[in-house]
Design a protein around this motif. Structure first.
Motif, PDB file in Angstrom:
ATOM      1  N   CYS A 139      -0.811   4.322   0.045  1.00 21.11           N
ATOM      2  CA  CYS A 139      -1.803   5.362   0.329  1.00 21.11           C
ATOM      3  C   CYS A 139      -1.136   6.471   1.153  1.00 21.11           C
ATOM      4  O   CYS A 139      -0.003   6.328   1.623  1.00 21.11           O
ATOM      5  CB  CYS A 139      -3.014   4.785   1.065  1.00 21.11           C
ATOM      6  SG  CYS A 139      -2.722   4.441   2.813  1.00 21.11           S
ATOM      7  N   CYS A 149       0.037   5.269   4.633  1.00 17.59           N
ATOM      8  CA  CYS A 149       1.143   4.299   4.634  1.00 17.59           C
ATOM      9  C   CYS A 149       2.465   4.954   4.241  1.00 17.59           C
ATOM     10  O   CYS A 149       3.531   4.408   4.525  1.00 17.59           O
ATOM     11  CB  CYS A 149       0.828   3.120   3.718  1.00 17.59           C
ATOM     12  SG  CYS A 149      -0.341   1.953   4.451  1.00 17.59           S
ATOM     13  N   ASN A 154      -4.822   0.646   8.286  1.00 21.12           N
ATOM     14  CA  ASN A 154      -3.951   1.689   7.711  1.00 21.12           C
ATOM     15  C   ASN A 154      -4.721   2.709   6.858  1.00 21.12           C
ATOM     16  O   ASN A 154      -4.131   3.662   6.378  1.00 21.12           O
ATOM     17  CB  ASN A 154      -2.801   1.042   6.936  1.00 21.12           C
ATOM     18  CG  ASN A 154      -3.297   0.004   5.953  1.00 21.12           C
ATOM     19  OD1 ASN A 154      -3.963   0.318   4.983  1.00 21.12           O
ATOM     20  ND2 ASN A 154      -2.981  -1.254   6.220  1.00 21.12           N
ATOM     21  N   CYS A 156       0.829  -1.206   0.000  1.00 18.16           N
ATOM     22  CA  CYS A 156       0.000   0.000   0.000  1.00 18.16           C
ATOM     23  C   CYS A 156       0.865   1.260   0.000  1.00 18.16           C
ATOM     24  O   CYS A 156       1.788   1.388   0.802  1.00 18.16           O
ATOM     25  CB  CYS A 156      -0.911   0.009   1.222  1.00 18.16           C
ATOM     26  SG  CYS A 156      -2.170   1.290   1.091  1.00 18.16           S
TER      27      CYS A 156
HETATM   28 ZN    ZN Z   1      -2.190   2.270   3.146  1.00 23.65          ZN
END
Ligand code: ZN
Ligand code: MLT
Ligand code: MN
Length: 278
Positions: free
Chosen positions: A21, A24, A247, A19
């Protein structure tokens, strides 16, 4: 009773390996997957769930390190709230200590049959649906019928339980409820005299997984914090702390308005390694 939060993230941890994002990649304090250690006397410890990160969690917690004998461990057993992989895969990592007693509801033990078959080849674990922790009183509340994705059984639940753990010597009470699909019947009474409630903090909002392309968040069976905050403020007695935080949850960022809203309700988002004495 001593309580150590070994890990406080939902499945995948934070950051999650696949990930990128905003959260993260924000450089937040990393969190390992949800797992708790409890002890009546500081000598023998029981794990509440057993995360895939358990090896690092044990080695990073002085009270849980092996000794004094060459193959002695203070870890005496495991209590599972459910059969999800982020709560049970760690049992495979603990195979070197074959024979560790594992307690879980019957449905959960049945769901874990594939994993149990593997583990039993490494020394037969004691699988049981009685919940004995020496020096502490354990009660169990069924909270959800949400099955793990890998389970094909149509067996009725409960597939998820919460634990209430009381130290009769101090009167301290811990409630551990990391997976709540709804605010379950009987939960208000279950937490009424608790000093600390570790609560499902997977999602802040009901539509958060959309930001990382699904899956269907509702089907994942986690009550969002926006819903539970109202219940928390109606129960100002216990100390409330969110764990199993995904997360995607914006409250992970201490600078976010969502984090501020959690703190304003009197609840916290304790990091890995937080310890309580109850
Ligand atoms: Zn993430
Ligand atoms: C959950 O808590 O919903 C599960 O652990 C999700 C998963 O990792 O499969
Ligand atoms: Mn999970």
């Amino acid at each position: 009773m001593r309580v150590v939060l070994l890990g406080t993230a939902a499945g995948g941890g934070c950051p999650q390996w696949n990930c990128a994002c905003a959260l993260c990649t924000a450089g937040l304090e990393p969190r390992t997957q949800d797992c708790v250690a409890v002890s009546a006397d500081g000598a023998g410890w029981y794990l509440l769930n057993c995360s895939p990160d358990i090896r690092g969690q044990i080695l990073g917690t002085p009270a849980l390190r092996a000794g004094p004998g060459p193959r002695e461990t203070p870890v005496r057993g495991v209590l599972l709230t459910d059969a999800e992989l982020d709560h049970s895969l760690g049992l495979l990592m603990l195979r070197e200590g074959g024979g560790l007693p594992v307690s879980a509801p019957e449905t959960v033990l049945n769901g874990l049959s594939p994993l149990r078959a593997i583990l039993d080849g490494y020394g037969s674990s004691a699988w049981t649906s009685t919940f004995d922790v020496p020096g502490l009183r354990v009660s169990v509340l069924p909270v959800s019928d949400k099955k793990p994705k890998y389970v094909s059984s149509t067996q009725d639940g409960p597939w998820v339980v919460a634990y209430r753990i009381e130290d009769p010597a101090t009167g301290g009470v811990l409630v551990y409820a990391p997976c709540l699909k709804s605010w379950p019947p009987g939960f208000d009474a279950f937490v009424a005299d608790a000093n600390l409630v570790l609560l499902d903090g997977t999602f802040y909002a009901p539509d958060e997984m959309a930001g990382v392309g699904g899956p269907d968040q509702l089907a994942m069976g986690h009550l969002p914090i926006t819903t539970s905050l109202a219940r928390i403020t109606a129960h100002p007695g216990p100390r409330w702390a969110f764990t199993h935080v995904n997360n995607t949850n914006p409250a992970l960022d201490p600078a976010s308005p969502e984090h501020a809203a959690v703190r304003a309700s009197g609840a916290s988002l304790p990091p890995d390694g937080t310890e309580y004495t109850l």
